[in-house]
Every structure is written in C-alpha cells, then in structure tokens.
Design an enzyme around this catalytic site. Structure first.
Site, short mmCIF file in Angstrom:
data_model
loop_
_atom_site.label_atom_id
_atom_site.label_comp_id
_atom_site.label_asym_id
_atom_site.label_seq_id
_atom_site.Cartn_x
_atom_site.Cartn_y
_atom_site.Cartn_z
N ARG A 1 34.62 -24.21 -20.34
CA ARG A 1 34.25 -25.35 -19.51
C ARG A 1 33.19 -24.94 -18.49
O ARG A 1 33.21 -23.80 -17.99
CB ARG A 1 35.52 -25.80 -18.77
N THR B 1 30.93 -36.82 -26.67
CA THR B 1 31.63 -35.54 -26.83
C THR B 1 31.85 -35.42 -28.32
O THR B 1 31.75 -36.40 -29.04
CB THR B 1 32.95 -35.60 -26.04
N ASP C 1 32.92 -35.16 -13.80
CA ASP C 1 34.35 -35.10 -14.13
C ASP C 1 35.20 -34.64 -12.94
O ASP C 1 36.42 -34.70 -12.98
CB ASP C 1 34.60 -34.16 -15.32
N SER D 1 39.34 -31.97 -17.22
CA SER D 1 38.89 -32.57 -18.48
C SER D 1 40.04 -33.30 -19.16
O SER D 1 41.21 -33.07 -18.84
CB SER D 1 38.40 -31.45 -19.40
N SER D 2 39.69 -34.16 -20.10
CA SER D 2 40.70 -34.78 -20.96
C SER D 2 40.66 -34.22 -22.37
O SER D 2 41.44 -34.65 -23.23
CB SER D 2 40.46 -36.30 -21.03
N GLY E 1 35.97 -39.20 -26.29
CA GLY E 1 36.40 -40.52 -25.80
C GLY E 1 36.82 -40.53 -24.35
O GLY E 1 37.53 -41.46 -23.93
N GLY E 2 36.40 -39.52 -23.57
CA GLY E 2 36.73 -39.53 -22.14
C GLY E 2 38.23 -39.65 -21.94
O GLY E 2 39.02 -38.94 -22.58
#
Ligand code: DON
Length: 559
Positions: free
Chosen positions: A94, A369, A411, A440-441, A461-462
């Site tokens: 990340r 993403t 984010d 993050s998701s 997809g956030g």
C-alpha cells in the site's frame, strides 16, 4: 488436456452490458483478470514453468501496460499468497503518506475538504508501493528472474498492442482530465487526437522505466532516474514526495487475517485493509444462521446479510487504520465471541437504524482498481488487488517515466465523519500522518479446506469490495454455486452510512424488496449492474474454474 472454453451464454444474455463474460476450466494453471492480455501473459509464464507468484508478478507488471486505469507502477495494493505446502502470506504494498503530509492538508480556509485537491493533485499521491512489493514477492516466493517476468510487459510497452474498444473508449472518456497534463495527453492520445479501437498503442517511456526495473530491481524505480523524474514533477507542482520518501519505501509482510466458516479456512488481507477483518467478521455473524438453509435471495437471507454488513461497516469507520500507527483491535473484531456480541441485537423481523454519524453519498462506479487471481499446477495461489485509487489515479503521468501517479491520499479520512470518494467516513484511526498507510477496502482472499485450495477471489469497487467478496464467497460455500454463477449473480450492498440498500437488478426480487422495506430497510434502490469485478478461480474435484466478471470485459487464460 486442452482447456475447455465456453462463453457463458446465460450470463451474456442476462447482462446486456457484458461483452466478454468468460469462463474457462483447466487442470493445471489459471489466471482470471480484468484484462485478457494480462491473463494470457500470466498463463504463459505458468506454462513456461513459473509458479503462481512468478505468474502474478508478470500479470501485475503487464496490467501496468495494458490496463492503465488501475494496473500500475505508481500505485499500490495487496497480495495474498497461499502455497500448496500450507504457508499463507499477506503482503502490504500500500502507498504511504509522504513525510511532509499533515492531518489537515486537504482542508480549505473554511475547514472543508477540498475534494479537487484530495483527488486531482500531486498532493493526492501516496508513495507508490507496487514495484517494491512485486519484486520482494518474486525474490521470496517466485522461481523466475526479474528479467523473465518483466519481459512480456516490456515487449507490450515498447512494441505496442492494438487497443480494444474498452481501452480506446476509456481514453476518450478521460480526455479532458488528461488535457491539463502534457505528459498524460501525450501518453493517452495520438498528438491530442483520441485513439481509435485497433490503433497500436506504444508506450516508450513506460518501456524504459520497466527496463530500468528489470536491470536494477527496486533501485531502478526508487532511486536514480525514475525517482528523480517523480520528484521533479512533484517539486514543480506542489507535490510532497521526496527522494527520501521513495528510497525508504518498504512493503510489509503481515499476519494474514484468518477465520473459519463451515469448515473452510478464510485467508484475507489484514489492516491497513479493512477487507479481511470485515469479511471474517461478517462470516462469523452469518455462520450460525446457515444461509444455505434460508435459501438464496430469500427475505431472511437478505435481511441477515444486510444487518451483518451494516454492523461491520460501522466498526470500520471507528476502529480501522494503519496498525503501524494506531492500535487496531483486529483480533477482537475477527473473533467469534465478538461477532456473537455484536450481532446480539439482530432482530429477525426489523431493520436496525444506522443512526447518527454523518451521511455520505453512494460511490461513483468506474474502472478504478483491479483484482486478479492466479493458481498454478501445484495448487499455489495468489490473489492481488491493486490500484491507483480512482480511475487513472490523479491522471498525472510522470513526464519521461510514462506512468500515472495514484491519488490514494483520499482514502484517508481528511476530516472526521466526512465522506471520501466512496462515501466512506472515518475518524482518528484513519487520519493523515506522515509515513502512515491509508485505510483500504481491498480484499484479496484465498479459501482452503483441509489445507487444499478451494477458491481465490477479490474485487475492485471502493467500499463495495468487501460485500462483493462476501457475496461471491457465500454463493460458493453456502449455495454451492459454480464459479461462473457465483460471480455473475447480481449483488447488493449496505455500508452502514448512508443507511441504504443498493442492489443490482435482480439481486432482490420485488416481493423480497417489499418485505425488506416493511421491516424497515431503507432506500431499496435496484438498478443496472456494476458492483465489483470479481475475477475468481474455484477449484472443485481437482478442476480449476476461472471466471472473469461478466460486468466488464476481461479474460481467463489457463491450461
Ligand atoms: O483501497 C481502497 O479501498 C480504494 N482505493 C479502492 C478503490 C477502488 O476499488 C475503486 N474501484 N472501482
């Protein structure tokens, strides 16, 4: 055996928007990706004798060339690896906030979040992690050389490849965003004119950057010419990333999140992703109710899942952030005891109110993403979700280096209880601090049973990522669906705030929607398709079934 390939006609008819829903089965290796070209490269590496890690690294570098809205060198992501010998690893590559970042950096004079600054600027870029992460994974768990796994990406960038409708269309759609940045305009247009499908797209600068990485390893990106190109662009445009930030960037190997569900082992990404923790938390809440018995799409099953989603996402906003900076109660959150207590106010007849804390907006859907899944002939598996955050990141190409920078800083929670691009709110646990990773998701996930691989999945997809993964997983494990059906079945999403149930056409029948509304569920709005892009591989009776999500073009390659 020759791979058996068939277009999933039922799915193609169901989703008028889908162009290349693809399912493929094979006995040996498999790669399922948003890009058919990238999947083919990954599969070729497997056929050349590479393992799943070699293939995943080659696929990821290829995605930076052939799927630039999300495939990246200037972004970051997460990687789950499950080796056939039982070792499971989680790698965090990340992005990190630069040393000069500060908590209120996106607030304007009135103390409001400047959304434009938070997503369309060089300040929006975190220190990229992808290159360091991929190379570290290759060194530790791969079998091939850097040169071998980078060769296909270099070739595609230097010789070019014909653009398909999908990519040419995306470039045209984003033209205005690119116009403000000469290097972006040069990369994504033909002298300012939009590319057409069929045009061969060559990326010479990117090929040079990839070649430097092949020659010098991480130093080819984090030091020397490329690092200087990044910093020059930063310095000229109020960006914060310095040579020191780049040199110091390191990926982190973290303890995977682990849970069990009806006898299956769930392995997923720990913080700074919220994905694994929420996935296991929701599965823990659901397990005692036995979804399989309640029946797919039944009111009882939908109510149960929405209530689990509501509670898990509420915890996300409060507790989750970078564990190197804040104490994240991840172990508690994934425990069965906690799930029992957290779900003790579940009312089988009524929806719970997602009261109080500020409301957000539904996320915009686009191509931001990307997730891909890889399995090799020995049963080693890799799940990678990677991103620039929003589509094409901040749309700024580093001049001379040929790649886009991320806008992942959005984010973070720029201001408490104020929604980000995905309508997600957060508080102190996810505030901006120098060197911190933004929450993050992304939920790359691998499932095993008795040490044997069962499935590999994940999605973009956030905020919807975690629920997409949850639904694909229960479709396979509870409802016994094939990979194809599990991925193509319509999805629904609740994220606590805003207190709405959103769903793809067909996910909730009119009768069930009416019953859910009577129970107090709000904002039941079903329309279109477009929640997630879950490129998944399921292994059943020794056969691999790979699916590229029919919501978008993509591809599966295997043998
Ligand atoms: O890490 C995250 O959660 C976001 N940056 C992911 C963004 C995303 O999935 C957008 N995709 N459609």
């Amino acid at each position: 055996m020759n791979p058996v390939k068939y277009l999933s006609l039922g799915v193609a008819l169901l989703f008028a928007v889908c162009v290349q829903a693809e399912t493929r089965s094979g006995l040996n290796g498999m790669v399922a990706s948003r890009s058919a070209l990238a999947a083919q490269i990954g599969s070729k590496i497997l056929q050349q004798g590479g393992n799943a890690v070699d293939s995943a690294v080659a696929t990821a570098f290829a995605l930076a060339v052939v799927y630039p809205s999300a495939g990246n060198l200037g972004g970051g992501g997460f990687m789950m690896i499950a080796m056939a010998d039982g070792r499971v690893m989680a790698q965090d590559n990340r992005e990190k906030a630069p040393a000069a970042a500060s908590r209120d950096m996106f607030l304007d004079a009135k103390g409001n979040v400047d959304r434009n600054l938070a997503v369309n600027s060089l300040q929006a870029s975190g220190v990229p992690g992808t290159v360091a992460g991929l190379l570290d994974a290759l060194t530790r768990y791969g079998t091939m050389t850097r040169q071998q796994v980078l060769a296909p990406a270099i070739e595609l960038a230097s010789k070019g490849f014909p653009l398909n409708d999908d990519l040419a269309g995306q470039f045209a759609e984003n033209l205005e965003g690119f116009r403000a940045h000469p290097a972006s305009l040069a990369k994504f247009t033909h002298d300012g004119m939009p590319y057409k499908a069929g045009d061969v797209w060559v990326q010479r600068d990117l090929a040079d950057t990839l070649q430097r990485i092949a020659d010098q390893g991480r130093d080819g990106f984090y030091k020397g010419k490329v690092a200087e190109q990044i910093v020059k662009e930063m310095q000229g445009n109020n960006g914060l990333i310095t040579l020191k930030d780049l040199e110091q960037y390191q990926p982190v190997w973290r303890e995977p999140v682990h849970g069990t569900y009806h006898g299956y082992d769930i392995w997923s990404m720990p913080p700074p992703s919220s994905g694994g923790v929420l996935l296991v938390q929701m599965l823990n809440m659901l397990e005692p109710y036995n979804l399989g018995k309640l029946g797919y799409g039944s009111t009882a099953a939908m109510h149960l899942m929405i209530e689990a989603q509501r509670r898990a996402y509420a915890d996300r906003a409060e507790y989750l952030g970078d564990p190197d900076f804040v104490k994240v109660p991840a172990a508690t959150m994934v425990s069965r005891e906690y799930a029992k207590q957290r779900f003790s106010d579940f009312d089988p007849d009524h929806a719970t109110d997602s009261t109080k804390v500020g409301a957000g907006k539904w996320p915009e859907e686009s191509l931001q993403t990307t997730h891909f899944s890889v399995v090799d002939k020995n049963g080693n598996a890799v799940a990678i979700t990677t991103t620039l955050n929003r589509s094409y990141g901040n749309r700024i190409v580093v001049p001379g280096a040929g790649f886009l920078m991320n806008n992942e800083m959005d984010d973070f929670s720029s201001k408490p209880n104020t929604p980000n691009s995905y309508g997600l709110i957060g508080r102190d646990a996810n505030d901006i601090q120098p060197g911190k990773r933004m929450l993050s998701s992304m939920t790359p996930t691998i499932i095993t049973r008795d040490g044997k691989l069962v499935m590999v999945t994940g999605s973009p997809g956030g905020s919807t990522i975690i629920n997409t993964v949850l639904e694909v997983v229960v479709n396979v494990l509870d409802y016994g669906m094939s990979a194809d059906k599990a991925v193509s079945s319509p999805r629904f999403h609740h994220q606590w705030m805003p207190d709405n149930v959103r769903y793809e056409t067909g996910a909730i029948s009119a009768e069930v929607a009416a019953e859910l509304a009577k129970m107090g569920h709000k904002g039941l709005s079903g329309s279109g398709f477009g929640i997630g892009d879950a490129n998944t591989i399921v292994r059943k009776d020794g056969v691999l079934e790979g699916v590229s999500d029919p919501r978008n073009v993509g591809g599966v390659a295997g043998y």
